[in-house]
Design an enzyme around this catalytic site. Sequence first.
Site, PDB file in Angstrom:
ATOM      1  N   GLY A  15      35.855  38.274  47.868  1.00  0.00           N
ATOM      2  CA  GLY A  15      35.166  39.406  48.479  1.00  0.00           C
ATOM      3  C   GLY A  15      33.696  39.108  48.686  1.00  0.00           C
ATOM      4  O   GLY A  15      33.039  38.545  47.812  1.00  0.00           O
ATOM      5  N   ARG A  76      40.489  34.376  51.561  1.00  0.00           N
ATOM      6  CA  ARG A  76      41.359  33.930  50.473  1.00  0.00           C
ATOM      7  C   ARG A  76      42.375  32.968  51.076  1.00  0.00           C
ATOM      8  O   ARG A  76      42.946  33.250  52.120  1.00  0.00           O
ATOM      9  CB  ARG A  76      42.028  35.119  49.792  1.00  0.00           C
ATOM     10  CG  ARG A  76      41.035  35.962  48.996  1.00  0.00           C
ATOM     11  CD  ARG A  76      41.686  37.185  48.363  1.00  0.00           C
ATOM     12  NE  ARG A  76      40.776  37.853  47.448  1.00  0.00           N
ATOM     13  CZ  ARG A  76      39.866  38.748  47.807  1.00  0.00           C
ATOM     14  NH1 ARG A  76      39.744  39.073  49.076  1.00  0.00           N
ATOM     15  NH2 ARG A  76      39.080  39.304  46.920  1.00  0.00           N
ATOM     16  N   ASP A 107      35.920  35.466  39.893  1.00  0.00           N
ATOM     17  CA  ASP A 107      36.796  34.729  38.984  1.00  0.00           C
ATOM     18  C   ASP A 107      37.891  33.950  39.716  1.00  0.00           C
ATOM     19  O   ASP A 107      38.259  32.847  39.308  1.00  0.00           O
ATOM     20  CB  ASP A 107      37.400  35.659  37.928  1.00  0.00           C
ATOM     21  CG  ASP A 107      38.167  36.826  38.525  1.00  0.00           C
ATOM     22  OD1 ASP A 107      38.154  36.994  39.758  1.00  0.00           O
ATOM     23  OD2 ASP A 107      38.778  37.577  37.749  1.00  0.00           O
ATOM     24  N   THR A 130      29.801  38.867  43.031  1.00  0.00           N
ATOM     25  CA  THR A 130      30.806  39.922  43.111  1.00  0.00           C
ATOM     26  C   THR A 130      30.168  41.257  42.778  1.00  0.00           C
ATOM     27  O   THR A 130      29.445  41.373  41.775  1.00  0.00           O
ATOM     28  CB  THR A 130      31.987  39.673  42.150  1.00  0.00           C
ATOM     29  OG1 THR A 130      32.792  40.852  42.052  1.00  0.00           O
ATOM     30  CG2 THR A 130      31.516  39.281  40.766  1.00  0.00           C
ATOM     31  N   ASP A 132      31.600  43.789  41.637  1.00  0.00           N
ATOM     32  CA  ASP A 132      32.225  44.398  40.452  1.00  0.00           C
ATOM     33  C   ASP A 132      31.490  44.051  39.160  1.00  0.00           C
ATOM     34  O   ASP A 132      31.643  44.748  38.158  1.00  0.00           O
ATOM     35  CB  ASP A 132      33.686  43.956  40.325  1.00  0.00           C
ATOM     36  CG  ASP A 132      34.570  44.557  41.399  1.00  0.00           C
ATOM     37  OD1 ASP A 132      34.122  45.502  42.080  1.00  0.00           O
ATOM     38  OD2 ASP A 132      35.699  44.074  41.569  1.00  0.00           O
ATOM     39  N   ASP A 134      32.030  41.773  36.988  1.00  0.00           N
ATOM     40  CA  ASP A 134      32.981  41.607  35.893  1.00  0.00           C
ATOM     41  C   ASP A 134      33.123  40.165  35.431  1.00  0.00           C
ATOM     42  O   ASP A 134      34.139  39.785  34.854  1.00  0.00           O
ATOM     43  CB  ASP A 134      34.354  42.148  36.313  1.00  0.00           C
ATOM     44  CG  ASP A 134      34.884  41.494  37.575  1.00  0.00           C
ATOM     45  OD1 ASP A 134      34.131  40.756  38.230  1.00  0.00           O
ATOM     46  OD2 ASP A 134      36.057  41.737  37.912  1.00  0.00           O
ATOM     47  N   ARG A 176      38.128  47.394  40.528  1.00  0.00           N
ATOM     48  CA  ARG A 176      39.574  47.363  40.297  1.00  0.00           C
ATOM     49  C   ARG A 176      39.918  47.412  38.804  1.00  0.00           C
ATOM     50  O   ARG A 176      40.733  48.192  38.376  1.00  0.00           O
ATOM     51  CB  ARG A 176      40.163  46.104  40.946  1.00  0.00           C
ATOM     52  CG  ARG A 176      41.672  45.984  40.826  1.00  0.00           C
ATOM     53  CD  ARG A 176      42.194  44.727  41.498  1.00  0.00           C
ATOM     54  NE  ARG A 176      41.765  43.524  40.790  1.00  0.00           N
ATOM     55  CZ  ARG A 176      40.868  42.664  41.267  1.00  0.00           C
ATOM     56  NH1 ARG A 176      40.322  42.869  42.431  1.00  0.00           N
ATOM     57  NH2 ARG A 176      40.518  41.584  40.563  1.00  0.00           N
TER      58      ARG A 176
END
Length: 328
Positions: A15, A76, A107, A130, A132, A134, A176
């Site tokens: 992303g 991807r 990741d 990212t 996120d 995370d 997510r």
Amino acid sequence: MGKKVRRIGVMTSGGDSPGMNAAIRAVVRACAYYHTECIGYYRGYQGMVNGDSVKLNARSVRNIVNQGGTILQSARSKDFLTKEGRAKAAKNLKKDEVDAMILIGGDGTFRGGKVFSQEHDVPVIGVPGTIDNDIYGTNFAIGYDTALNTVVEAIDKIRDTASSHNRLFFVEVMGRDAGFIALNSGIGAGAEEILIPEEDLGLERLLDSLERSRRAGKTSSIVVVSEGDKIGKNVFQLADYVKENLPNYDARVTVLGHIQRGGRPTCFDRVLASRLSVKAVELLLDGKRDLMVGMLNNEIESCSLERALKGKHNINKELLKISEILST
């Protein structure tokens, strides 16, 4: 000691996140500073598989530090998931005389890089990008700060409507499996409740909280919901449940979606991307490999890709308590 790195490849994968262009720019200009050539690969691993590359120099990355998205594009790659695809990517890198790769992504990007490095002995360094946030091994990933500011600005505008019409708004944000965006933007925007995957508030507790807010005189409320929250099947069913059990509320849903990925990166993300990417080039030139660069306590550090993938970036418990206190 591995062979001397004379040409470095760079790509963005997964992303997109605001600040990726700033990272590309920093990689290219650090290479130029250290008299090292740089090759960019379009669409992440798929570009490596297809041999879709471009030579980059300091002038080719001018005026991109302030742009969102990624000039190298992102994708991807199903091909790269196969041994045959990775072998083809390695062949293309050899043809381009690329000695090492810098991988900007999350990741999934790092997991692919780790396998590729092991199979084909290509040194890689990961740069976390990212929204996120995370990724273990860094306090902040590139794009996270920009996404937070985008979300807070959107919630501020939604609150104007909520207050004008005495409405309850459920605002779904990205995340997510991680609630970093929801928790921090919720506190920053003054949300009455914040729902994240790491903490199961429970439907009854949510109803009790909203009812207490109503009795306390609040005529409108904002509930920020991370897309990975497990309290309901989805944010729309959650809103319907509240409508059925608290008919005094006029509940509405706003899904912010991909606006969180776009936009001009904040100064913080531009500086972070620059610091991480310059360090990534320096690590490769120093003979280091298979690491991820990150920022911990405002210092640029590195850890193994394996550790970055196995570790867990935990939610700040203090922020959870603060959100509860401030929602009173």
